[in-house]
Design a protein around this motif. Structure first.
Motif, mmCIF file in Angstrom:
data_model
loop_
_atom_site.group_PDB
_atom_site.id
_atom_site.type_symbol
_atom_site.label_atom_id
_atom_site.label_comp_id
_atom_site.label_asym_id
_atom_site.label_seq_id
_atom_site.Cartn_x
_atom_site.Cartn_y
_atom_site.Cartn_z
ATOM 1 N N GLU A 100 1.963 2.107 -3.357
ATOM 2 C CA GLU A 100 0.894 2.785 -4.107
ATOM 3 C C GLU A 100 0.785 4.238 -3.661
ATOM 4 O O GLU A 100 0.647 5.147 -4.463
ATOM 5 N N MET A 101 0.870 4.441 -2.332
ATOM 6 C CA MET A 101 0.652 5.792 -1.783
ATOM 7 C C MET A 101 1.742 6.762 -2.215
ATOM 8 O O MET A 101 1.496 7.961 -2.361
ATOM 9 N N ALA A 144 -4.759 3.483 -3.975
ATOM 10 C CA ALA A 144 -4.492 3.433 -2.530
ATOM 11 C C ALA A 144 -5.719 3.903 -1.758
ATOM 12 O O ALA A 144 -6.129 3.284 -0.771
ATOM 13 N N LEU A 199 0.849 -1.202 0.000
ATOM 14 C CA LEU A 199 0.000 0.000 0.000
ATOM 15 C C LEU A 199 0.880 1.246 0.000
ATOM 16 O O LEU A 199 0.595 2.230 -0.679
ATOM 17 N N GLN A 200 1.981 1.150 0.753
ATOM 18 C CA GLN A 200 2.870 2.318 0.801
ATOM 19 C C GLN A 200 3.444 2.611 -0.583
ATOM 20 O O GLN A 200 3.563 3.767 -0.984
ATOM 21 N N HIS A 247 -2.133 5.557 -9.052
ATOM 22 C CA HIS A 247 -1.821 4.663 -7.932
ATOM 23 C C HIS A 247 -2.330 5.257 -6.623
ATOM 24 O O HIS A 247 -2.715 4.531 -5.719
ATOM 25 N N HIS A 248 -2.344 6.576 -6.538
ATOM 26 C CA HIS A 248 -2.897 7.203 -5.330
ATOM 27 C C HIS A 248 -4.389 6.895 -5.248
ATOM 28 O O HIS A 248 -4.933 6.637 -4.173
#
Length: 1916
Positions: free
Chosen positions: A1091-1092, A1103, A1088-1089, A1099-1100
Motif C-alpha cells: 500500500e505504501m 496505508a 502494508l508495504q 493506497h497511500h
C-alpha cells in the motif's frame, strides 16, 4: 435483541463493516436501496463506499455475500467513481465468489465483471480474469473462462482483447479437468465467431482429437458476422444506431472488422539469419549466385510476421536487383522478396516505401506476365505499409511516362490503392492531382491505358462519392462520364460494398471545403440536386406552380389563399397571421415547404410595400425553414427576396433571422455562397454591408466547417475596394472573424492591398489574436450526427490547410539540378556552403513551393551530420524555410527529413540544439503531430542513449503532447524508453522524463503505462501495483511493524559508513524510494508495504489510515522503525495530492504526541532525514497545511532539542519560497520566546545577524516576520539586541526601532513577567526532589503554543522557567546506577554572580527542555548546565554539579564534556571565589551547605582529572586560576574551623595531586611558574601561598623524568625567561625565603640533566637570547655537569670497585633478591621479606630491584614501595606528620596543611611498630585478589550523593578516621574504571600514606572488612 438495537442505529456504511453478519446483511440491503435511489452519478455519497465495495463481494457469510454482490452490482452500474475499485473488486469476485457453490453468486459475480467492462474498465477486468486462470481451484478457472466468453459474446472483439486470451487457450485445453476443457472449447468457438481463420495458427499444436472436435464446431458457426450486443457507456450513440438499423430490418450490412491473424503471431528475427556472404553474392556476376542469395531471402521472408530492425541495406540491394538486373527471373524473385518483407513488417516497412515505389513502377515496362504479377504483388503489399499521401508524389511523377505499359499499370495500381482508401484518407488535395493525371490518360491513344484510367476514376468515384469527384469531372463529356460511372458500379471495395453510400453520408462532416449532401431533406422530392462549387446551382426540377397551389390549398385555410394578393394591406396582414398559425400547427412531414414559399413569393411577393406584412412574411419563411424539411430549391425561391430586404431598417432583422434558419436547414456553406453572390450582384451598399455582417455572425454561430474560402476572399476583396466605408468596415470585421478560424495564412491574400487598408486589417487581426474561435451553437444537430469534438477539430485543421491550398505554389524540382546536389555533397566545405546558399535563395524566391522537391531531401539530410557545425545550422535554417514554403504538404517528408532533424537534437553544442528544436517546431506547426508520433521512428530516436537528445526530445514531447486531443497508438512504443530515461544517469534527462510522464499517461491511460512496466528488467518492474490476492487478505491480522533487534542502529551505521545513500535530495529519485522499500521489507508488514509504495495515492491514504489505527497498539514497533516511517513521510511531502499530505500531517501530529508521552528523543539521523523536508512544507500555499506543519514543529520540540531545531529553521530561512522564509522566521521567534537566548545557534550574535538580514527582504510578509522575531528577542534580551544584530542599513534600523516602539506602546508585558517569576523562584529554589520530564514537556508545549497563538509577536510574555534533567541512564537503560535526584535548576544571569544571593532577584529564563542522549548532545545543553555551576544559588550549583558528575562518571558519556573543560573549570573557580568572598562571609548561611558545595566541587574535579583525555584539555590560564583557587582554599582558616573542614582540605590536597599529574604537563608547569611569579609580586599574598606553589613545582620536577618527552620545552623556557626577567638573580636573593631561587635552580638543573646540551636548542621562543640571563645560566649548568661526569671515575673509586664487585656477583645478587621477593609474595613471610629488602637496599644503596618489580602488577609495586617507606619511617622515627604546613619529602606526598590540633599521637602495637589502618586495607586487597575477589569487579561508581553523605561508621574522635572513610569511598567510586593493572593505581592512596595514624585502638582486619561491606551495601 439488545445487540440488534445497537447496530440498527448505525449509519449504512458502518453496518456494512460490522462484525455481525446480520448487521452486514441489513447494511447491504439498505446500501442496495440507496444505490438505486441516488440519481446523480457524481453524488459525494458514492465516495463513502469506495473502500467498502471489495468487502461487499468478499463477505465471509454466504447469505450476506449474495446481498453484498447485488449491492456491489448496483454500485458499479450507477457510481461514477466505481472504476477506481475495479482491480480489487474483480480480484475479490474471482477468488471469493467464483468458488461459491451457489449458482446465483456466480451469476452476480459475472454480472459485476461485465458491468465493469461496460463502464470502460475492460482491461483491468480481463487482467484479473486471466490471473484467475492460474488458480488451482477448477471452479474458479471455469467461471473465469465463462466470464471471458460472455464478455466477448456481448462486447465483441474490439473491446475484449483477444491476443492474451488466445495465448492461454492451448494451456486450458491441456487441463486435467474436463469442465475446464469443455468451457475452453466453448470459448474457442466464441473467439472463432469473431476472428474466423485467424484462430487456426495459434491452436495448431493442441491435441488432434480436440482440434477435430473444434473444427466440427467451427463448421456450425453462422457465416454472418457477429454483432456487438452490449455497449460501453461511451458507445451509447453507436447503440442507438444499431437499434435503428435493427428496427429498419437493415442488420445484414454491418461488417465487423476481422481481427488480424498477424496480431496474434510472434515476430521472427531474420536479419541475423541472412547468409554471411549474402551482400557479396547479390553483387556477383553469375546470375546463379545472385539467384541463390535471393532464394535464401525468399525463404526467410515467408515468415508471416517479422521483427522490426534496420532493413535499409537489404531493401537497397533488392531495389537494385529490381531496377538494374538484366535477368527478368531475378527481378521477379526480388519483387517477391520485397512483397514478403512488406507483408511481414507492415507499417514498419513504411519508411522504405518511398525508395522502392518509383523503381517498381518504372520496371512495369517489362511485359512478361510473371514479372508483372510479381511487381504488382510487391507494390500492392508495399502500399499497405504506407499511405497514398506519402507515395503520391512518386506515383504522379511516373504517370507522365511515355511507355504505355507503365501508364497502364500505374493507373491500375492507383485503382487498387483507391479501393483501400476511405473518404477521409482520400481528401480533396489528393484527389485533385490524381484526377487531373487520370483525365489525361482517358484521352490516351492506347486503349489499355484508357481502360485502366476509367477504372481508377470509377474507383475514386465509388470511394469518395460524387460530391467529391464531380468538381474535377466538369470538362468530361457525357460518354466518358457514363463509362466512369459504369466502372464505379462494378468496383468492389476492400472494406465492403457500402463504402460509397457511407462516404456520401459522412460527407457532411468529414469533407470540409466540399458542399455536403443535405441529410434531412427527405420531405421534398427536389433535393437530389448536385450543386457545383460556386456560382448558382444547376437547374433542378421545380414543382409547377399549379401543383404548389394544390398542395398549399390542402394545408392552408381558403380565405388565406384568396387574400394573399389582396389590395388591402390589412387583409394581407390578416392573411399572413392565418398563414403563420397554420404553419405553426403543421407536422414536419406534412409541410410542403416549396409550395408554401411559392405562395409567399406570389404577387406582390418580395415587393410587398407594407412593412408589417413584410415582417410577418419574413418571419413565416424562418418558421418554415425551422419546422419543415426545407430544401435548397425552396431556399433559392426566397433568398433573392431576403437579400433584397436585409438592408431594410424595419425588416432587416427579420430577413437575417430567415437567412439563419435557411442556413441551418441547407447548411451554411451553400447558403453563404448564394447570399454573397446575390448581394454583390446588386448595387445596394447597405445590403452588401449587412450581408457581410450577417455572415460574420453566422460563421460564429455555425463554425467555419466547409466554407468556400476562395469564393469569399474574392467577394471580400470586392467589398474592400467598395467606395462605401460601411461595406469596407463590414468586410474587415468579416476578415477578423475568419482570422479566428483560418489564422495567419489569411493575411497572405491581402498583401497587395493598399498600406492604409492593410494596417486596418492588421489592427483587426491583432484584436483577434489570443482569442479562440467560439464553439458552434447552430447547425450541429442536423449535420454532425453526434460526431462530437473530434470531428470539429479535424474540420478546424482542414480549414487551415484549405486556405494554404489556395495559394499559388511554384515547382522548384527543376531547379534542384544534379550539379546543385553534388555541390551540396562536395568535399570542400566552402563549396558545400555555396550549394546551401543557392538552395536558400531558390526557396526564398519561390516563397510557396510544391512538395515535389527532387533529390533535395537526401542532399539536405546528409548535411545534417556535417562535421562543420556552421553548415549544420545553415541546413537547419533552410529546413525551417522549407517547412513554411511547402506548408502542410511537408508532411510527406517527415520520415526522410524530419527525423534526421530530431537526431541533431543530440548535438553537444547548445546553439545547434536550439536551432534544431526551432526547426522541429516549425515542421510540427505545418504537419501537426500525428506524422511524428506514427511508426517506430520516434521510439528509435528515444532509444539512443544520448543524454542531450533524450532531454531535448522529452522536453519537446512534454510541450506538444498536452495540446493534442488524441495520439496514434504507436506512442506506446516510446514508453519503455521513457522509463529508462527516468533512471538515466543524467539528472536533466530524469527531470525531463518526469515532466513528460504525466502527458504520456494522459493519452495512453494508466493501465497501458502500468502494463509497459512489465517489460522492464529487475526491480523497476515491481513498481506496477500488484493487485491484492487471496492470501494477503488473511495476513492483515498481524502487527504492521516488526521489531528487528538493533535494526535501527545497523541502518544508522550503514548510512554513516556510506553503505547506503544518505537521505538527502531536492526531489526523491527512484533509487531512494527503492532503498527505502528494501529497508522496510524486513520490518513492515508486506501488505502494508504494498500500500505504501503503490503508484496510486489512494493506497497511500489507506496505508496512513492503517498506521493511525495501529499507533497506540504498536508503540515499540513504531519506535524501532521510526527512521523509516519518517523517511516514507518525507516522500509524501513531494506528492501533489493534498489529501495524502493532510493525512500524513495528521499522522505526524499523533505520532509526535505519542513519542513525547513515551519520552522518546529523536536521534540525529532521524532528525536530519526528516526535519528539513517538513520545513519545506511550511512554505506551502495552503493555510491549512501551514497550520498543521507549525503544530508539528511545536510538538517536535518535546522530542528534539529546541537549539537543534533552531539550526534547521535557520536553514529554512534561506529558501527561495517567501512563505517558507516568513514562517521559519516566526517559528524562530517562538523558540527564542519560549526557550530564551540559549536556543540561538551557533551563537546568539550570528543567529540574530542572519535574522536581521531578512528585514531588508523584498517580500512584505518576510520583512514583518523578521521584525517581529527581533522584537521578540528584544523583549527577552533588552537593548543588548542592537549589539548582537550588528550593522543594519539606516532604513532597516529605523523600521526595527519603529516596530520596537510600537510594541512598547501595547500593554506592558514586563510586570506580568515579574509576577510570574517570583512564585516560580520560590518553587525552584525549594528542594525539588525528582524531576518529572513528562509533565514539564507538556507544560512547555502549552507555553510554546501560547506563544505561537499570541496576536502580536512583540506582545509576548516572558516564558516561565522550568526544570532540567539529564536522562543518560534512561537512554542507556542502566539499572545498576543509583538515581541521582537533585533539585530543579534555574538559569541565572552570570553578571549577578558575585552579588549577595537574596537581593536583587536574579532574572530567570526558560531552559531547553532536556539534556538529550549523547548522539544529539549539544554544546548549548552543556553550556547551560555549566553556567549553572557558577550560580549564586547553592542548590542550583550543587544540582548542576551533580548532573555533570553523572556525565563524567560514565565512560562512554564523558566525551560529551570534551571542548567544555575550560568553561567548566572557569565556572568552578568562579564558584570557589564566590564561596570565598560571599558565602563564607554570610552569617545567615548554613555552613553545612557550603561544605556540601565544596565536596561536590572537589568530587567533580577529581572525577574530571581521573579522565586524562579531558584533563589535558585544560589551558594554562585556567589551570593557573584553578590552582590559585585551590591553594587559597587550603589556606582558608575559616574552612579549618568548620566541622568537616579538615576533610575538605585533605580532599583538596588529593585533588591538587591529580591536577599536577593528569593535566597537560606543559600547561600546568607554565601555570605554576606564572602563579609563583604573581604571588611573589603581590605584596598582599601570604608567604605560605608562594611556598605551596613552589612545593607543587617540586612535585612537578620529580615527575619530569617521566614527562619530559611530552613537555613543550620552548614554552617552559620562555616562561622561566620571563620569570627571570621579572626576578633577576639579585632580586630573588633579596627575598625573605631562599626557596624561590632554589626552586628555579632545581628546575633548570633537572631540565639540563634530562636533555643535555640539546636544551639550548629550545630557546626558540625567546626573542633576544643573548641578553637572556637564562641562556647564560643554562650554559653554566651544562659546563658544570660535563666536568662532573669527566672526573667521576677518579673521585669515586670506591663506588667503581663496588660496581666491579657487583658485576662479578651479579648472579648471586639475583638469587638473594629472588629469595626476598618470594618471601614478600607469600602470605606468612611478607613482612619479613619487606624488612630484608629494606636492609638489602640500605646496604647496597644503588642495588637495582627494578627488574624484579617490572614484571609484577602495578599494585604489587606500589605495595612494596609503601612497605619500604613505612619501615623507613618506623626505623628513623618519622612516624608523625609535621605540624607545619609542609610537604614531606616522599615522592607520593603532596601538600596537606593540617592544623596542629589534629595531630594524633601514635600508638605502637605489640611489635613496637606503628601501623595505620591503610596497611590492613592494602593487605585485605591483596588477600581479596588472591582469592579471586577482584576489587575492580563492581561496575558502577558511587554517585556523587554517596560522597556527600555522612560516613556510614560512627564518628570517631579523630577527624583522620573520617577522612579515611571519605577517601575510601572516593577511591572505590573511582576504581570501576581503574582496574588493578592500570598505571594510575599508584595514586589511589596518595596522601594517605602520610596522614594515616590512629588515635584510638588499632583497627583490626575484621573491622575493616565490615566497613568495606557497609560501604558496598550503601552503594547498592
Amino acid at each position: 435483541m439488545g445487540d440488534d438495537s445497537e447496530w440498527m442505529k448505525l449509519p449504512i456504511d458502518q453496518k456494512c463493516e460490522h462484525k455481525l453478519w446480520k448487521a452486514r446483511l441489513n447494511g447491504y440491503e439498505e446500501a442496495l436501496k440507496l444505490f438505486q435511489k441516488i440519481d446523480d452519478e457524481k453524488s459525494p455519497e458514492w465516495s463513502k463506499y469506495l473502500g467498502l465495495i471489495k468487502k461487499f463481494v468478499t463477505d465471509s457469510n454466504a447469505v450476506a455475500q449474495l446481498k453484498g454482490l447485488e449491492a456491489a452490482l448496483a454500485y458499479v452500474e450507477n457510481a461514477h467513481v466505481a472504476g477506481k475499485t475495479t482491480g480489487e473488486v474483480v480480484s475479490g469476485v474471482v477468488n471469493k465468489v467464483f468458488n461459491q457453490p451457489k449458482a446465483r453468486a456466480k451469476e452476480l459475480g459475472i454480472d459485476i465483471c461485465l458491468m465493469y467492462i461496460e463502464i470502460e474498465k475492460g482491461e483491468p477486468v480481463q487482467e484479473e480474469l486471466l490471473k484467475g486462470l492460474d488458480n488451482k481451484n477448477p471452479k474458479i478457472i471455469v467461471a473465469c473462462i465463462e466470464t471471458l466468453r460472455k464478455a466477448l459474446s456481448e462486447f465483441g472483439s474490439k473491446i475484449i482483447s483477444l491476443k492474451p486470451i488466445i495465448k492461454v487457450l492451448p494451456k486450458l485445453f491441456e487441463s486435467r479437468e474436463k469442465a475446464v476443457r469443455d468451457e475452453a472449447k466453448l470459448l474457442a468457438v466464441e473467439i472463432y465467431r469473431w476472428i474466423r481463420d485467424a484462430l487456426r495458427p495459434p491452436l495448431q499444436n493442441i491435441n488432434s482429437v480436440q482440434l477435430k472436435e473444434l473444427e466440427e464446431e467451427w463448421v456450425k458457426v453462422q457465416p454472418a458476422a457477429p454483432k456487438q450486443t452490449r455497449f460501453l457507456r461511451s458507445q451509447q450513440e453507436l447503440k442507438a444506431k444499431f437499434e435503428q438499423q435493427q428496427a429498419a430490418g437493415d442488420d445484414g450490412d454491418e461488417v465487423v472488422p476481422q481481427v488480424d491473424a498477424y496480431e496474434l503471431l510472434e515476430a521472427v528475427e531474420i536479419l541475423s539469419k541472412l547468409p554471411k556472404d549474402f551482400y557479396d553474392k547479390i553483387e556477383a556476376k553469375k546470375w546463379q549466385e545472385r539467384k541463390e542469395a535471393l532464394e535464401a531471402v525468399e525463404i526467410l521472408v515467408k515468415n508471416p510476421k517479422l521483427e522490426a530492425g534496420d532493413y535499409a541495406d537489404l531493401v537497397r540491394v533488392l531495389k537494385k536487383v529490381v531496377g538494374k538486373d538484366t535477368n527478368v527471373m531475378l527481378v521477379a524473385l526480388a519483387a517477391k522478396c520485397l512483397a514478403g518483407l512488406a507483408t511481414g513488417l507492415r507499417k514498419k516497412f513504411g519508411q522504405y516505401a518511398g525508395h522502392v515505389v518509383p523503381t517498381i513502377l518504372e520496371k512495369f515496362k517489362e511485359k512478361k506476365p510473371q514479372v508483372v504479377q510479381a511487381l504488382q504483388e510487391a507494390i500492392d503489399a508495399i502500399f499497405l505499409t504506407t499511405t497514398l499521401q506519402n507515395i503520391s508524389e512518386d506515383v504522379l511523377a511516373v504517370m507522365d511516362n511515355k511507355n504505355p505499359t507503365i501508364k497502364q499499370q500505374t493507373s491500375l495500381f492507383i485503382a487498387r490503392s483507391f479501393r483501400h482508401c476511405t473518404p477521409s484518407t482520400l481528401p480533396k488535395n489528393l484527389l485533385k492531382p490524381f484526377c487531373a493525371a487520370l483525365l489525361k490518360h482517358i484521352n490516351d491513344s492506347a486503349p489499355e491505358v484508357r481502360d485502366a484510367a476509367f477504372e481508377a476514376l470509377g474507383t475514386a468515384l465509388k470511394v469518395a462519392g460524387e460530391k467529391a469527384v464531380n468538381p474535377f469531372l466538369t470538362d468530361v463529356d457525357k460518354l466518358k462520364l457514363d463509362r466512369i460511372k459504369e466502372c464505379a458500379e462494378k468496383v468492389e471495395l476492400a472494406c465492403g460494398k457500402k463504402a460509397g453510400g457511407a462516404a456520401d453520408k459522412k460527407e457532411g462532416k468529414t469533407l470540409p471545403g466540399k458542399t455536403p449532401v443535405v441529410s434531412g431533406a427527405a420531405g421534398d422530392k427536389d433535393t437530389k440536386e448536385t450543386s457545383a462549387k460556386s456560382g448558382p446551382p444547376k437547374k433542378v426540377p421545380v414543382v409547377k406552380i399549379e401543383v404548389c397551389e394544390e398542395k398549399a390549398a390542402a394545408v392552408l385555410p381558403g380565405s388565406c389563399i384568396q387574400q394573399l394578393d389582396s389590395g388591402n394591406w390589412k387583409e394581407r396582414l390578416a392573411c399572413m397571421e392565418e398563414f403563420q398559425k397554420a404553419v405553426e400547427l403543421m407536422e414536419k412531414n406534412e409541410m410542403p415547404c416549396q409550395a408554401l414559399v411559392r405562395m409567399l413569393a406570389k404577387k406582390p411577393g418580395w415587393k410587398e410595400t407594407n412593412f408589417q406584412v413584410m415582417q410577418m412574411k419574413l418571419h413565416i419563411v424562418a418558421l418554415i425553414a425551422q419546422k419543415g424539411n426545407f430544401s435548397k430549391t425552396s431556399a433559392q425561391i426566397v433568398l433573392d427576396g431576403l437579400v433584397d430586404k436585409i438592408g431594410d431598417v424595419k425588416c432587416g432583422s427579420n430577413a437575417k433571422e430567415a437567412m439563419t434558419a435557411i442556413a441551418e436547414a441547407c447548411q451554411l456553406p451553400w447558403t453563404a455562397e448564394q447570399v454573397m453572390a446575390m448581394a454583390f450582384s446588386q448595387k445596394n451598399p447597405k445590403n452588401q454591408s449587412e450581408t457581410l455582417n450577417w455572415l460574420s455572425n453566422a460563421i460564429k454561430e455555425f463554425g467555419f466547417s466547409g466554407l468556400n474560402v476562395k469564393a469569399f476572399i474574392s467577394n471580400v476583396k470586392t467589398a474592400l475596394a467598395a467606395t462605401n466605408p460601411a461595406v469596407r468596415t463590414s468586410a474587415i470585421t468579416l476578415l477578423g472573424v475568419m482570422y479566428l478560424y483560418v489564422g495567419p495564412p489569411l493575411r497572405m491574400f491581402f498583401e497587395d492591398e493598399k498600406p492604409a487598408l492593410l494596417s486596418q486589417i492588421d489592427a483587426e487581426f491583432e484584436k483577434m489574436q489570443g482569442q479562440t474561435a467560439p464553439a458552434p451553437t447552430r447547425g450541429i444537430s442536423r449535420h454532425s450526427g453526434g460526431n462530437g469534438d473530434d470531428g470539429e477539430e479535424e474540420e478546424q485543421e482542414d480549414v487551415g490547410s484549405d486556405v494554404v491550398d489556395l495559394l499559388p505554389r511554384a515547382d522548384i524540382s527543376e531547379k534542384i539540378t544534379g550539379d546543385l546536389v553534388s555541390k551540396i555533397g562536395d568535399k570542400n566545405w566552402k563549396i558545400r556552403k555555396e550549394g546551401l546558399d543557392e538552395v536558400a535563395s531558390i526557396i526564398n524566391d519561390a516563397k510557396f513551393i510544391q512538395p515535389h522537391i527532387g533529390e533535395l531531401p537526401a542532399a539536405l539530410k546528409s548535411r545534417l551530420n556535417d562535421s562543420n557545425k556552421i553548415l549544420v545550422q545553415q541546413t537547419l535554417s533552410i529546413l525551417q524555410q522549407l517547412a513554411i514554403a511547402v506548408g502542410p504538404n511537408i508532411r510527406q517528408h517527415v520520415k526522410n527529413l524530419g527525423f534526421p532533424i530530431i537526431t541533431v537534437l543530440g548535438d553537444s553544442k547548445n546553439n545547434v540544439r536550439a536551432t534544431a528544436l526551432a526547426t522541429v517546431n516549425a515542421w510540427a506547426e505545418q504537419t501537426g503531430m500525428k506524422e511524428w508520433l506514427e511508426g517506430e521512428d520516434l521510439s528509435e530516436e528515444l532509444k539512443k542513449e544520448n543524454p542531450f537528445l533524450r532531454q531535448e526530445l522529452l522536453g519537446w514531447l512534454a510541450e506538444k503532447l498536452p495540446t493534442l486531443r488524441s495520439v496514434p497508438s504507436d506512442l506506446l512504443l516510446c514508453v519503455t524508453h521513457l522509463y529508462s530515461c527516468l533512471e538515466d544517469r543524467n539528472g536533466d534527462v530524469r527531470k525531463k522524463a518526469q515532466d513528460a510522464l504525466p502527458f504520456f499517461m494522459m493519452h495512453l491511460g494508466f493501465e497501458k503505462m502500468a502494463k509497459a512496466t512489465g517489460k522492464l528488467k529487475g526491480i523497476q518492474g515491481k513498481k506496477v501495483p500488484s493487485k491484492p490476492n487471496l492470501k494477503e487478505d488473511e495476513d492483515k491480522s498481524g502487527p504492521i511493524f516488526i521489531i528487528v533487534p538493533n535494526g535501527k542502529e545497523q541502518r544508522m551505521r550503514d548510512e554513516k559508513g556510506l553503505k547506503v545513500l544518505k537521505w538527502n535530495f531536492t526531489t526523491p529519485r527512484d533509487e531512494y524510494i527503492e532503498q527505502l522499500k528494501t529497508q522496510m521489507s524486513s520490518c513492515v508488514a508486506r501488505w502494508l508495504q504494498d500500500e505504501m509504495f503503490h503508484a496510486d495515492f489512494q493506497h497511500h491514504n489507506k496505508a496512513l489510515t492503517v498506521m493511525i489505527e495501529h499507533l497506540e497498539s504498536e508503540k515499540d514497533g513504531i519506535i524501532s522503525c521510526l527512521d523509516l516511517i519518517l523517511k516514507w513521510l518525507t516522500l509524501r511531502f513531494f506528492e501533489t495530492n493534498t489529501s495524502v499530505l493532510m493525512k500524513a500531517l495528521e499522522y505526524l501530529k499523533l505520532l509526535f504526541t505519542l513519542l513525547s508521552q513515551e519520552e522518546y528523543h529523536l536521534t540525529e539521523n532521524e532528525a536530519s532525514s526528516f526535519i528539513p523536508y517538513l520545513i519545506l512544507k511550511v512554505g506551502e500555499p495552503k493555510d491549512v497545511v501551514r497550520k498543521d506543519v507549525r503544530a508539528i514543529l511545536n510538538r517536535m520540540c518535546l522530542i528534539y532539542p529546541a537549539s537543534k531545531m533552531f539550526t534547521f529553521l535557520m536553514e529554512g530561512t534561506k529558501s527561495k519560497n517567501s512563505k517558507q522564509r516568513a514562517e521559519c522566521l516566526e517559528e524562530l521567534g517562538c523558540l527564542v520566546e519560549s526557550y530564551g537566548m540559549n536556543v540561538c545557534q551557533p551563537t546568539p550574535g550570528k543567529a540574530l545577524k542572519e535574522m536581521a538580514a531578512h528585514i531588508g527582504d523584498r517580500d512584505n510578509t518576510v520583512r514583518n516576520a523578521a521584525l517581529n522575531t527581533i522584537v521578540t528577542v528584544y523583549n527577552v534580551h533588552g537593548d543588548q539586541v542592537f549589539k548582537l544584530i550588528g550593522n543594519l542599513s539606516e532604513k532597516d534600523m529605523s523600521m526595527l526601532e519603529e516596530r520596537i516602539k510600537r510594541s512598547a506602546k501595547r500593554p506592558a508585558a514586563a510586570p506580568a513577567r515579574q509576577v510570574e517569576e517570583k512564585p516560580q523562584r520560590l518553587q525552584t529554589t525549594s528542594a525539588n526532589t525528582s524531576i518529572l520530564r513528562k509533565g514539564s514537556a507538556e507544560d512547555m508545549s502549552s507555553k510554546l503554543s501560547q506563544a505561537r497563538n499570541m496576536s502580536g509577536h512583540s506582545e509576548t510574555m516572558h516564558a516561565v522557567p522550568r526544570e532540567f534533567q539529564l536522562d543518560l541512564d534512561e537512554i542507556e537503560n542502566d539499572n545498576g546506577t543509583v538515581r541521582c535526584e537533585m533539585p530543579a535548576l534555574v538559569q541565572h544571569k552570570l553578571d549577578d554572580i558575585f552579588e549577595p544571593v537574596l537581593i536583587p532577584e536574579p532574572k530567570i529564563r526558560a531552559v531547553s527542555p532536556h539534556f538529550d542522549d549523547m548522539h544529539s548532545n549539544t554544546a548549548s545543553t552543556i553550556n547551560f548546565v555549566i553556567s549553572q555551576v557558577a550560580s549564586g544559588d547553592i542548590n542550583t550549583s550543587i544540582q548542576a554539579l551533580a548532573q555533570i558528575d553523572e556525565v563524567l562518571r560514565q565512560e562512554d558519556k564523558a566525551e560529551a564534556m570534551s571542548g567544555h573543560i575550560d568553561q567548566f573549570l572557569i565556572a568552578t573557580f568562579m564558584q570557589l571565589r564566590l564561596i570565598y568572598n560571599t558565602h563564607m562571609a554570610d552569617e545567615k548561611l548554613d555552613k553545612d551547605e557550603i561544605v556540601k558545595l565544596y565536596s561536590c566541587i572537589i568530587g567533580n574535579m577529581i572525577s574530571l582529572f581521573q579522565i586524562e583525555s579531558l584533563a589535558r584539555e585544560a589551558s594554562t590560564g585556567v589551570l593557573k586560576d584553578l590552582m590559585h583557587g585551590l591553594i587559597t582554599l587550603m589556606l582558608d582558616s575559616r574552612v579549618e574551623d568548620l566541622e568537616e573542614g579538615q576533610q575538605v582540605i585533605r580532599s583538596v590536597n588529593l585533588l591538587v595531586v591529580k591536577v599536577l599529574e593528569k593535566s597537560d604537563q606543559t600547561n600546568i608547569l607554565s601555570a605554576l611558574l606564572v602563579l609563583l611569579q604573581d604571588s611573589l609580586l603581590a605584596t598582599a599574598s601570604s608567604p605560605k601561598f608562594s611556598e605551596l606553589v613552589m612545593k607543587c613545582l617540586w612535585r612537578m620536577v620529580r615527575l619530569l623524568p617521566e614527562t619530559i618527552n611530552s613537555i613543550n620545552l620552548d614554552r617552559i623556557l620562555l616562561d622561566i625567561h620571563i620569570f627571570m626577567k621579572v626576578f633577576p638573580k639579585e632580586k630573588l636573593k633579596q627575598c625573605k625565603s631562599e626557596f624561590p631561587i632554589r626552586t628555579l635552580k632545581t628546575l633548570l638543573h633537572t631540565l639540563c640533566k634530562l636533555k643535555g646540551p640539546k636544551i639550548l636548542d629550545h630557546l626558540t621562543m625567546i626573542d633576544n637570547k643573548n641578553e637572556s640571563e637564562l641562556e647564560a645560566h643554562l650554559c653554566r649548568v651544562m659546563k658544570h655537569s660535563m666536568d662532573q661526569t669527566g672526573s667521576k671515575a677518579d673521585k669515586d673509586t670506591e663506588k667503581g670497585a663496588s660496581r666491579i664487585d657487583e658485576k662479578a656477583s651479579k648472579a648471586k645478587v639475583n638469587d638473594i633478591l629472588a629469595e626476598i621477593f618470594k618471601k614478600i609474595g607469600s602470605k606468612e613471610n611478607t613482612k619479613e621479606g619487606l624488612a630484608e629488602l629494606y636492609e638489602y637496599k640500605k646496604k647496597y644503596s644503588d642495588a637495582d630491584i627494578e627488574p624484579f618489580l617490572k614484571n609484577s602488577s602495578q599494585f604489587f609495586q606500589s605495595y612494596v614501595e609503601r612497605g619500604l617507606r613505612l619501615i623507613e619511617m618506623e626505623r628513623e622515627g618519622k612516624g608523625r606528620i609535621p605540624s607545619s604546613t609542609g610537604i614531606s619529602p616522599q615522592m607520593e606526598v603532596t601538600c596537606v596543611p593540617t592544623s596542629t590540633s589534629t595531630v594524633s599521637s601514635s600508638i605502637g602495637n605489640t611489635n613496637g611498630e606503628e601501623v595505620g589502618p591503610s596497611v590492613y586495607l592494602e593487605r585485605l586487597k591483596i588477600l581479596r585478589q588472591r582469592c579471586g575477589l577482584d576489587n575492580a569487579k563492581q561496575e558502577d561508581r558511587a554517585p556523587l550523593t554517596s560522597l556527600l553523605s555522612k560516613p556510614a561508621v560512627p564518628t570517631v574522635a579523630s577527624s583522620t578516621d573520617m577522612l579515611h572513610s571519605k577517601l575510601s569511598q572516593l577511591r572505590e567510586s573511582r576504581e570501576q574504571y581503574q582496574h588493578l593493572d592500570l598505571d594510575s593505581n599508584q595514586t589511589h592512596s596518595s596522601g594517605i600514606g602520610t596522614t594515616t595514624s590512629s588515635s584510638s585502638t588499632a583497627a583490626n582486619i575484621d573491622d575493616l572488612k565490615k566497613r568495606l561491606e557497609r560501604i558496598k551495601s550503601s552503594r547498592k
